[in-house]
Structure formats: C-alpha cells, structure tokens
Motif scaffolding. Structure first.
Motif, PDB file in Angstrom:
ATOM      1  N   PHE A  37      15.214  30.494  22.727  1.00 28.24           N
ATOM      2  CA  PHE A  37      15.574  29.172  23.214  1.00 28.24           C
ATOM      3  C   PHE A  37      17.075  29.183  23.489  1.00 28.24           C
ATOM      4  N   ARG A  38      17.538  28.188  24.215  1.00 29.09           N
ATOM      5  CA  ARG A  38      18.975  28.082  24.440  1.00 29.09           C
ATOM      6  C   ARG A  38      19.387  26.615  24.445  1.00 29.09           C
ATOM      7  N   GLN A  39      20.635  26.407  24.102  1.00 31.86           N
ATOM      8  CA  GLN A  39      21.173  25.054  24.119  1.00 31.86           C
ATOM      9  C   GLN A  39      22.570  25.089  24.693  1.00 31.86           C
ATOM     10  N   ALA A  40      22.736  24.427  25.820  1.00 35.49           N
ATOM     11  CA  ALA A  40      24.042  24.329  26.467  1.00 35.49           C
ATOM     12  C   ALA A  40      24.781  23.112  25.928  1.00 35.49           C
ATOM     13  N   PRO A  41      26.099  23.103  26.030  1.00 33.76           N
ATOM     14  CA  PRO A  41      26.875  21.964  25.542  1.00 33.76           C
ATOM     15  C   PRO A  41      26.403  20.658  26.171  1.00 33.76           C
ATOM     16  N   GLY A  42      26.126  19.670  25.338  1.00 36.64           N
ATOM     17  CA  GLY A  42      25.723  18.365  25.827  1.00 36.64           C
ATOM     18  C   GLY A  42      24.307  18.273  26.322  1.00 36.64           C
ATOM     19  N   LYS A  43      23.548  19.338  26.167  1.00 30.74           N
ATOM     20  CA  LYS A  43      22.169  19.333  26.651  1.00 30.74           C
ATOM     21  C   LYS A  43      21.204  19.597  25.505  1.00 30.74           C
ATOM     22  N   GLU A  44      19.940  19.254  25.734  1.00 35.35           N
ATOM     23  CA  GLU A  44      18.924  19.534  24.739  1.00 35.35           C
ATOM     24  C   GLU A  44      18.552  21.013  24.751  1.00 35.35           C
ATOM     25  N   ARG A  45      18.042  21.461  23.607  1.00 38.23           N
ATOM     26  CA  ARG A  45      17.572  22.835  23.523  1.00 38.23           C
ATOM     27  C   ARG A  45      16.377  23.016  24.448  1.00 38.23           C
ATOM     28  N   GLU A  46      16.327  24.160  25.128  1.00 36.22           N
ATOM     29  CA  GLU A  46      15.225  24.424  26.029  1.00 36.22           C
ATOM     30  C   GLU A  46      14.696  25.842  25.801  1.00 36.22           C
ATOM     31  N   PRO A  47      13.417  26.050  26.057  1.00 33.97           N
ATOM     32  CA  PRO A  47      12.840  27.373  25.862  1.00 33.97           C
ATOM     33  C   PRO A  47      13.226  28.314  26.991  1.00 33.97           C
ATOM     34  N   VAL A  48      13.252  29.588  26.675  1.00 26.44           N
ATOM     35  CA  VAL A  48      13.559  30.616  27.674  1.00 26.44           C
ATOM     36  C   VAL A  48      12.350  31.516  27.889  1.00 26.44           C
ATOM     37  N   SER A  49      11.930  32.168  26.819  1.00 30.81           N
ATOM     38  CA  SER A  49      10.843  33.138  26.948  1.00 30.81           C
ATOM     39  C   SER A  49      10.281  33.424  25.565  1.00 30.81           C
ATOM     40  N   CYS A  50       9.037  33.902  25.518  1.00 33.22           N
ATOM     41  CA  CYS A  50       8.441  34.248  24.234  1.00 33.22           C
ATOM     42  C   CYS A  50       7.532  35.456  24.392  1.00 33.22           C
ATOM     43  N   ILE A  51       7.245  36.083  23.254  1.00 30.06           N
ATOM     44  CA  ILE A  51       6.376  37.256  23.253  1.00 30.06           C
ATOM     45  C   ILE A  51       5.578  37.259  21.970  1.00 30.06           C
ATOM     46  N   THR A  52       4.300  37.648  22.059  1.00 30.19           N
ATOM     47  CA  THR A  52       3.457  37.718  20.876  1.00 30.19           C
ATOM     48  C   THR A  52       3.520  39.123  20.272  1.00 30.19           C
ATOM     49  N   GLU A  53       2.940  39.267  19.083  1.00 29.93           N
ATOM     50  CA  GLU A  53       2.945  40.590  18.451  1.00 29.93           C
ATOM     51  C   GLU A  53       2.110  41.577  19.258  1.00 29.93           C
ATOM     52  N   SER A  54       1.213  41.066  20.098  1.00 27.05           N
ATOM     53  CA  SER A  54       0.400  41.942  20.944  1.00 27.05           C
ATOM     54  C   SER A  54       1.058  42.232  22.289  1.00 27.05           C
ATOM     55  N   GLY A  55       2.212  41.601  22.547  1.00 28.75           N
ATOM     56  CA  GLY A  55       2.960  41.889  23.758  1.00 28.75           C
ATOM     57  C   GLY A  55       2.757  40.926  24.909  1.00 28.75           C
ATOM     58  N   ARG A  56       1.970  39.879  24.708  1.00 31.47           N
ATOM     59  CA  ARG A  56       1.808  38.889  25.763  1.00 31.47           C
ATOM     60  C   ARG A  56       3.070  38.049  25.852  1.00 31.47           C
ATOM     61  N   THR A  57       3.494  37.773  27.071  1.00 34.78           N
ATOM     62  CA  THR A  57       4.746  37.052  27.267  1.00 34.78           C
ATOM     63  C   THR A  57       4.522  35.756  28.041  1.00 34.78           C
ATOM     64  N   ASN A  58       5.516  34.923  27.957  1.00 30.70           N
ATOM     65  CA  ASN A  58       5.519  33.656  28.683  1.00 30.70           C
ATOM     66  C   ASN A  58       6.980  33.309  28.912  1.00 30.70           C
ATOM     67  N   SER A  59       7.299  32.802  30.098  1.00 32.85           N
ATOM     68  CA  SER A  59       8.702  32.527  30.399  1.00 32.85           C
ATOM     69  C   SER A  59       8.852  31.217  31.142  1.00 32.85           C
ATOM     70  N   ALA A  60       9.979  30.565  30.926  1.00 31.22           N
ATOM     71  CA  ALA A  60      10.311  29.366  31.684  1.00 31.22           C
ATOM     72  C   ALA A  60      10.534  29.739  33.141  1.00 31.22           C
ATOM     73  N   PHE A  61      10.342  28.775  34.026  1.00 34.30           N
ATOM     74  CA  PHE A  61      10.407  29.087  35.456  1.00 34.30           C
ATOM     75  C   PHE A  61      11.761  29.666  35.850  1.00 34.30           C
ATOM     76  N   TYR A  62      12.841  29.183  35.209  1.00 31.26           N
ATOM     77  CA  TYR A  62      14.163  29.656  35.617  1.00 31.26           C
ATOM     78  C   TYR A  62      14.455  31.063  35.104  1.00 31.26           C
ATOM     79  N   ALA A  63      13.647  31.521  34.156  1.00 39.17           N
ATOM     80  CA  ALA A  63      13.854  32.857  33.601  1.00 39.17           C
ATOM     81  C   ALA A  63      13.054  33.922  34.348  1.00 39.17           C
ATOM     82  N   LYS A  64      11.975  33.511  34.999  1.00 41.68           N
ATOM     83  CA  LYS A  64      11.122  34.484  35.678  1.00 41.68           C
ATOM     84  C   LYS A  64      11.891  35.168  36.802  1.00 41.68           C
TER      85      LYS A  64
END
Length: 126
Positions: A37-64
C-alpha cells in the motif's frame, strides 16, 4: 512474533526505477497474501499490488504495466519493482500480510491485512 520490514525506498528522478523489498519474519499462515500500500502526503492510503503464497497477483490500475510484484520464498521476501516512476508515485510504501482462504486471489483493500510494516519513503523528484 510476525513482523514485516520494508527496504529499498529512496530518491529517484522521474522515469527512474526502484525495487522495494518486504521481509517477513515468523510467517506461519498456511495461506496468506502480502500486499503493498502507499500513502502520499495529505492523501488516504491506497493499495498498490498484492501476491498470495501461491503466487497469484493483483494490482491497482495505475500499477499495471509499471510495477511488478514478486516473491522470494527462500527468504520470506516480497519485492515490488517500480518502473517509470513519476512524482505522483511519491509516498510512504507499506507492506502488509494477512491470512486468506486457500485458492483465492488477494484483494486490494486494507481489511484482510492484519500485520503492517513501518513503511519506506519513496520520493520521485528531479
């Protein structure tokens, strides 16, 4: 005690790259996901990307297409390779871990992630 420690942040010029790492100690979940996750100054925390123990991933649109999440099982580490960084990517980046139902994808909301690291600062500036 489960702990997470981020590293790899710093100052980079626009268009540059950074690789963040998250090391997990005492990780005992049978099925889990680790997210950035990330949090910029003055902004709410937002998700970036995640991965499971099996290797499946998911990413926010701006990270893809720019950010790549990966894991290194032997070292209990998750990495976030960030390319084509822009000033809008400036933020504190946190990694977090939580248990998930086996076979499911990780999701990009905070609630499932129960243990968080202290964060690492990423600054993109010329």
């Amino acid at each position: 005690q489960l702990q997470l420690e981020e590293s790899g942040g710093g100052l980079v010029q626009p268009g540059g790259s950074l690789k963040l790492s998250c090391e997990a100690s005492d990780l005992t979940f049978d099925s889990y996901a680790i997210a950035w996750f990330r949090q910029a100054p003055g902004k709410e925390r937002e998700p970036v990307s995640c991965i499971t123990e099996s290797g499946r991933t998911n990413s926010a649109f701006y990270a893809k297409g720019r950010f790549i999440i990966s894991k290194e099982d032997a070292k209990n580490m998750v990495h976030l390779q960030m390319n084509s960084l822009q000033p809008d990517d400036t933020a504190i980046y946190y990694c977090a871990v939580g248990a998930i139902t086996p076979g499911t994808r990780c999701i990009l909301i905070s609630r499932p992630y129960t243990t968080w690291g202290q964060g690492t600062q990423v600054t993109v500036s010329s």
